[in-house]
Design a protein around this motif. Structure first.
Motif, PDB file in Angstrom:
ATOM      1  N   THR A   1      11.408  -4.673  -0.813  1.00 20.83           N
ATOM      2  CA  THR A   1      10.581  -4.064  -1.848  1.00 20.83           C
ATOM      3  C   THR A   1      10.077  -5.086  -2.866  1.00 20.83           C
ATOM      4  N   GLN A   2      10.701  -6.263  -2.904  1.00 20.38           N
ATOM      5  CA  GLN A   2      10.215  -7.296  -3.811  1.00 20.38           C
ATOM      6  C   GLN A   2       8.849  -7.827  -3.391  1.00 20.38           C
ATOM      7  N   GLY A   3       8.429  -7.520  -2.158  1.00 24.67           N
ATOM      8  CA  GLY A   3       7.070  -7.872  -1.772  1.00 24.67           C
ATOM      9  C   GLY A   3       6.049  -7.131  -2.616  1.00 24.67           C
ATOM     10  N   GLU A   4       6.281  -5.843  -2.866  1.00 26.47           N
ATOM     11  CA  GLU A   4       5.382  -5.103  -3.744  1.00 26.47           C
ATOM     12  C   GLU A   4       5.432  -5.663  -5.158  1.00 26.47           C
ATOM     13  N   ASP A   5       6.621  -5.962  -5.638  1.00 24.17           N
ATOM     14  CA  ASP A   5       6.767  -6.513  -6.989  1.00 24.17           C
ATOM     15  C   ASP A   5       5.973  -7.808  -7.128  1.00 24.17           C
ATOM     16  N   ALA A   6       6.110  -8.702  -6.146  1.00 19.07           N
ATOM     17  CA  ALA A   6       5.392  -9.983  -6.201  1.00 19.07           C
ATOM     18  C   ALA A   6       3.885  -9.773  -6.137  1.00 19.07           C
ATOM     19  N   CYS A   7       3.450  -8.827  -5.319  1.00 17.02           N
ATOM     20  CA  CYS A   7       2.019  -8.546  -5.206  1.00 17.02           C
ATOM     21  C   CYS A   7       1.442  -8.040  -6.523  1.00 17.02           C
ATOM     22  N   LEU A   8       2.095  -7.040  -7.119  1.00 15.18           N
ATOM     23  CA  LEU A   8       1.582  -6.479  -8.373  1.00 15.18           C
ATOM     24  C   LEU A   8       1.669  -7.501  -9.505  1.00 15.18           C
ATOM     25  N   ALA A   9       2.726  -8.305  -9.510  1.00 15.89           N
ATOM     26  CA  ALA A   9       2.848  -9.337 -10.550  1.00 15.89           C
ATOM     27  C   ALA A   9       1.706 -10.340 -10.448  1.00 15.89           C
TER      28      ALA A   9
ATOM     29  N   LEU B   1      10.426  -3.244  -9.791  1.00 16.73           N
ATOM     30  CA  LEU B   1       9.263  -3.986 -10.284  1.00 16.73           C
ATOM     31  C   LEU B   1       9.602  -4.859 -11.484  1.00 16.73           C
ATOM     32  N   ALA B   2      10.671  -5.625 -11.379  1.00 17.45           N
ATOM     33  CA  ALA B   2      11.124  -6.448 -12.506  1.00 17.45           C
ATOM     34  C   ALA B   2      10.114  -7.522 -12.882  1.00 17.45           C
ATOM     35  N   ASP B   3       9.572  -8.257 -11.905  1.00 19.50           N
ATOM     36  CA  ASP B   3       8.615  -9.325 -12.205  1.00 19.50           C
ATOM     37  C   ASP B   3       7.308  -8.755 -12.742  1.00 19.50           C
ATOM     38  N   THR B   4       6.883  -7.631 -12.209  1.00 22.02           N
ATOM     39  CA  THR B   4       5.650  -7.003 -12.700  1.00 22.02           C
ATOM     40  C   THR B   4       5.814  -6.541 -14.144  1.00 22.02           C
TER      41      THR B   4
END
Length: 421
Positions: free
Chosen positions: A152-160, A226-229
């Motif tokens: 799921t961190q793939g979504e986080d990285a994308c949105l960030a 979504l921590a990075d976002t």
């Protein structure tokens, strides 16, 4: 050898500890499977190996004659041996892609384990290609590598990666953050509109419609991973509205109430707007209450949805939580969820796979929520399992999906019951 690091229990009495050791999770490339459906004029170009290509195509179930909005630029032996200039090769692939798919407006260069191991600078490549293809196509990059991350961190990285490119907001509006199925987004949009709140969603469905962000922006996370976002939005001046996540009747109501209170919505108006959906969701959940009440559930770490899902099963369906494993535990974002778990619930961050398997086998839970790699072996041992990745591919947020969420957990129990007849 695995190191076990006990952590102090939270104030609500939940027993939290961290473990280190082997894990069994997909890599962040898997997020492309739902992201490419969400942003309708975006394309995801993975720079990786044939293994990366097989993973995504298998996860997406794409047939060879389909036209998905993702592909893999394969790093081969010539690239690894230094016989080809990889940046020239990448430029050539992107040029052919844009010629074939002129509808692309946003191109993501997605890093993988192979591209990161050989230190290919996709950030610089994205800047170079974006300058060349502007203004028709914007090129961004993010990492989907599975090295020390979960899928799921793939979504986080994308949105960030989108956040620095968002326009500057001039008004005080709500930003809902996290990829939601279109039907769920439409439902939430109507609810916020009825509450009198101007709400926008990240990501938007089109590259040219991405929302603005600024010092007046208050944002509400729809996903717990979504921590990075969230950090990137805060760096742009956004303020996070603390809330549990919109899973189940209770979670959805409190999530909506947090936004309503932040924007000064009258309590009577809030009750009038949410009452019909709340009533329907409770009726839908009642159909599964008997099947799930008292069932003992064990969560292996996989999606970072484990804590909100455990809260839903415990509080709304009456299930008993044996252990709640999660890959990462963001205590700030999950504070309300942890508060809602029953006192003494074992929450394990990281979770050593071998030790977790030992505890699961000893407990013999009624239902085990785990990744695909563990499901078949555990089923062969007589345990009933639920694929955690299905909870990412299925619309589960909001009032209208509450019954569907409960049904996802009840279905494997029904299947086991039928097999045992």
């Amino acid at each position: 050898m695995n190191a076990h690091a006990p952590l102090p229990a939270t104030e609500c009495g939940v027993a939290v500890r961290a473990e280190h050791g082997q894990r069994a999770v997909f890599c962040g490339l898997t997020g492309i499977v739902w992201l490419h459906r969400k942003i309708q004029d975006a394309f995801f170009l993975v720079v990786g190996s044939r293994t990366c290509a097989h993973l995504i195509q298998s996860a997406a179930g794409v047939m060879i004659f389909a036209e998905p909005r993702f592909a893999t630029a394969i790093i081969d032996e010539r690239d690894l041996a230094g016989l080809a200039d990889m940046n020239e090769e990448l430029d050539r692939v992107v040029t052919r892609l844009i010629e074939r798919r002129p509808d692309i407006r946003l191109l993501f260069l997605v890093g993988s384990c192979p591209s990161e191991v050989i230190k290919l600078d996709l950030s610089r490549a994205a800047q170079r290609l974006s300058r060349r293809l502007a203004p028709d196509v914007r090129v961004l990059n993010y990492s989907g590598s599975g090295i020390e991350t979960t899928f799921t961190q793939g979504e986080d990285a994308c949105l960030a990666s989108l956040v620095p490119e968002l326009p500057e907001a001039a008004t005080d509006e709500l930003l809902v953050v996290g990829a939601l199925a279109d039907v769920v987004e439409d439902q939430f949009a109507r609810l916020f509109s009825d509450l009198g709140i101007a709400a926008h969603f990240l990501p938007a469905r089109r590259a040219g419609q991405m929302p603005a962000v600024g010092r007046g922006t208050r944002f509400l996370l729809a996903q717990p991973f979504l921590a990075d976002t969230a950090r990137a939005l805060e760096e742009r001046g956004g303020q996070r509205i603390a809330a549990p996540f919109p899973l189940g009747a209770e979670g959805t109501t409190v999530w909506l109430r947090a936004a309503a209170e932040a924007f000064g919505v009258d309590a009577a108006r809030f009750e009038a707007v949410t009452a019909p959906g709340l009533r329907r969701s409770r009726q839908a959940l009642a159909a599964y209450a008997e099947k799930l009440a008292g069932k003992r559930v064990f969560f292996f770490p996989d999606s970072q949805l484990e804590v909100p899902l455990a809260r839903f099963l415990s509080r709304e369906m009456g299930a008993e939580l044996i252990e709640v494993g999660t890959p990462y535990l963001h205590r700030g974002h999950l504070a309300a969820e942890l508060e809602w778990l029953p006192g003494g619930t074992a929450v394990v961050e990281g979770q050593s796979l071998d030790d977790g398997l030992d505890r699961c086998r000893a407990a013999r839970p009624d239902l085990t929520v785990c990744g695909l790699g563990l499901a078949n072996p555990l089923e062969a041992e007589g345990l009933t399992t639920k694929w955690s990745i299905e909870l990412l591919f299925t619309p589960i947020q909001g009032y209208e999906q509450a019954g569907d969420l409960a049904e996802l957990f009840a279905r494997p129990l029904d299947r086991r019951a039928r097999l045992e007849v």
